[in-house]
Write a protein that holds these residues in place. Structure first.
Motif, short mmCIF file in Angstrom:
data_model
loop_
_atom_site.label_atom_id
_atom_site.label_comp_id
_atom_site.label_asym_id
_atom_site.label_seq_id
_atom_site.Cartn_x
_atom_site.Cartn_y
_atom_site.Cartn_z
N GLU B 62 0.85 -1.22 -0.03
CA GLU B 62 -0.26 -0.02 0.04
C GLU B 62 0.78 1.18 0.00
O GLU B 62 0.59 2.30 -0.82
N ARG B 63 2.07 1.29 0.71
CA ARG B 63 2.81 2.25 0.73
C ARG B 63 3.61 2.64 -0.22
O ARG B 63 3.48 3.84 -1.00
N GLU B 64 3.60 1.68 -1.24
CA GLU B 64 4.35 1.92 -2.64
C GLU B 64 3.31 2.37 -3.52
O GLU B 64 3.42 3.38 -4.25
N PHE B 65 2.08 1.99 -3.57
CA PHE B 65 1.12 2.75 -4.15
C PHE B 65 0.95 4.16 -3.86
O PHE B 65 0.80 5.07 -4.69
N GLU B 66 0.90 4.40 -2.48
CA GLU B 66 0.67 5.57 -2.12
C GLU B 66 1.79 6.55 -2.59
O GLU B 66 1.56 7.68 -2.94
N ARG B 67 3.32 6.18 -2.44
CA ARG B 67 4.22 7.00 -2.83
C ARG B 67 3.98 7.20 -4.47
O ARG B 67 4.35 8.46 -4.95
#
Lengths: 387, 387
Positions: B62-67
């Motif tokens: 999810e963090r990669e998507f967000e970034r």
């Protein structure tokens, strides 16, 4: 004294309107050149011509023999065993060629190097390297023009042998700046022409010279040929003869390399080194049973001319200077090469070079290289068109 | 919020030891990415591994998507209809790509232009002309490196659109001198990478970038690639994919053009103009029903992208000399071109050229053109390797 047969053969060859193909056919059809000459007159009459073709007299033919021999040259007819075998393959092979120099050389495997007269420094450098490397294995044929041709001949002389095909007579030096080169090639290689002695080369003679270049060679290497340049005429002839065409690639930004790039597009062998040429010489393997790859570049062919002996150490400097100058050209030459070629002691060469440099005749370039300053020559390189 | 499916898909993709082919196979074999992840753990255990592969957590994915989204970018999975169709043809197509810019552009016909970082002025000029002309008909793909890549992107922006494939994360500017260019391409074209945000490009990432370049393109045009350079890796991939390879020829004296000349020897299309490329794009006719010739060269879109600013005039001369030498080659280059390329003041360029000429490194040719005497320059060029 030339044989009677040869006299008549020359008369037939020099008859106005008798081209190489007609000449060959006449000789094949009739028992002798004399019979061919008789037939020629009869044919011309029956063909409805009001005047018979002007056939040179026996005296005129004898005079051409005399003039050629006086120059040290020789006339070789197409039916002579000394006639270059590759040249004889042409449908329109010249019925007679005039040769000054080593006739036997014309039977050896040869590769032509051709290119523009207004070549770039890079082009001249390529010509030099390729000719020097190739001349270790094959004879280098070129057209004695300024630029690529002259450099190719000169470089070939360093490591092997070279043949110059010229447009004018054997006694006519052209271009004048290559007068000395022409003389040296006649002494150590061969100069060949279709023209009679005294003929001044004119534009219309150059296609014939180009035909000689292609005809004598198993392959033609093109370095810096602009589109519609004379070099491309030579390659067309080579292609028609089934000889290999090699082209050195160049930047599309330089118009001098466009003709070569076009050839590459059409299937010419992309050439960066002498090995690229040797690996792709069709028929080369047949002539040299071990094949080009196994022969490589290591084995120089036997050479029957000797370099002059070392000059006596006491020889005066002016003689040394002359020798060094004759070995230098506008193309930068490494000092090692120079020392090896001029056979003078390193100390003498260094002294001479320094002297030449101080007098503004020679320029020193990086990498211990030296070049002769040929102002007039270098200017004309840039402005002139290719033949 | 990304779909749950995409979260698991990203987790699978980013699992250590799961390459693109394995990833694809797992996705094909199992109903969902989640099932594939479960199977992965089981397979690793039964394969005798003491520790299961570390699968990134949902939170990490999810963090990669967000970034990525925060950067304005998008993650596109191989099963997504927006995934570039030509790239999907690769057996080892990346399971996910990160894209900044116009995703639709990735589905359009593209041609890659690649070449050395230490290119000559002639090479840069070729890149500029080809990119400008080709971009009128196709998208230009390149790798955002210094030299050929940067010039190709910049020129393409003037007349059409361009895609930059990069080795690092979308938020990492590399090389720094192309920071502005990278931003402009993201705004008007697309930037694409396999790397996660924050990834600093390292040598091992570049083959992946090269695979993206080849994979996105119907053909790859090589301008000035030394032997064993990264550009040649890109062309190998293109050849393996059955894409067309184009090469611009160059003088054999310049090591920067040897790789391209080798490609020509192997059958690459000899390329002097954009038309040479368009005429030889396999599949181009199928994608564009009117065919390349009829499409021709249309109106360029407006472009407000500026070339980087001039170097400070106070820069020292040795730096200027280095730059001028690196831009020169055996092919004559116009002084105007040189000035434009080296981003030095005309006065500095003139001074440097004079200095180089006096030291025998450069020759001056008619038409205000200059060429490097290759012997002198060979040391610096030959030792440097392209990426």
């Amino acid at each position: 004294m030339p044989a009677e047969n040869d006299i008549h053969c020359l008369r037939l060859t020099r008859t106005e309107g008798v081209g190489p193909i007609t000449c060959r056919r006449l000789l094949e059809r009739h028992r002798s050149p004399e019979a061919a000459l008789a037939a020629l007159s009869a044919m011309a009459r029956s063909g409805g011509k009001t005047t018979a073709p002007r056939i040179p007299s026996v005296a005129e033919a004898e005079r051409e023999f005399e003039r050629t021999e006086k120059l040290g040259g020789r006339l070789i007819f197409i039916n002579n065993p000394d006639y270059p075998p590759l040249l004889a393959q042409l449908d329109d092979a010249p019925p007679v060629i005039a040769v000054l120099g080593d006739v036997a050389l014309l039977a050896k495997t040869a590769v032509a190097i051709v290119g523009g007269r207004n070549a770039s420094a890079a082009g001249l450098r390529m010509a030099e390297t390729l000719a020097e490397d190739l001349a270790r294995s094959v004879t280098i044929v070129s057209g004695l023009a300024r630029g690529i041709d002259g450099v190719a001949h000169t470089a070939a002389l360093r490591t092997g042998r070279t043949v110059a095909a010229i447009a004018g007579g054997l006694d006519v030096a052209y271009p004048t700046e290559n007068t000395n080169l022409q003389r040296v090639i006649a002494e150590r290689g061969a100069v060949i022409t279709e023209a009679t002695p005294g003929t001044q080369p004119q534009a219309r003679h150059f296609p014939r010279r180009n035909r000689l270049i292609a005809g004598l060679s198993l392959g033609v290497v093109v370095i810096e040929a602009a589109r519609r340049s004379g070099s491309l005429i030579t390659t067309r002839i080579a292609q028609d003869l089934g000889r290999e065409v090699f082209a050195v690639p160049g930047s599309p930004l330089d118009p001098r390399t466009r003709g070569g790039n076009d050839l590459l597009r059409e299937g010419a062998v992309l050439t960066e080194t002498a090995q690229d040429v040797l690996d792709n010489l069709s028929g080369f393997g047949a002539l040299f049973p071990f094949g080009p790859k196994r022969r490589g570049l290591s084995e120089p062919p036997p050479c029957d001319f000797d370099d002059p002996p070392y000059l006596d150490a006491a020889s005066n400097l002016s003689q040394a200077r002359e020798r060094v100058v004759s070995l230098l050209g506008p193309t930068p030459t490494k000092v090692d090469d120079l020392m090896r070629r001029c056979q003078l002691s390193p100390a003498v060469v260094i002294a001479v070079l320094l002297e030449l440099e101080l007098s503004g005749l020679v320029e020193t370039l990086p990498g211990n290289r030296f070049a002769l300053l040929m102002d007039a020559a270098s200017q004309s390189h840039q402005t002139e068109q290719n033949v």
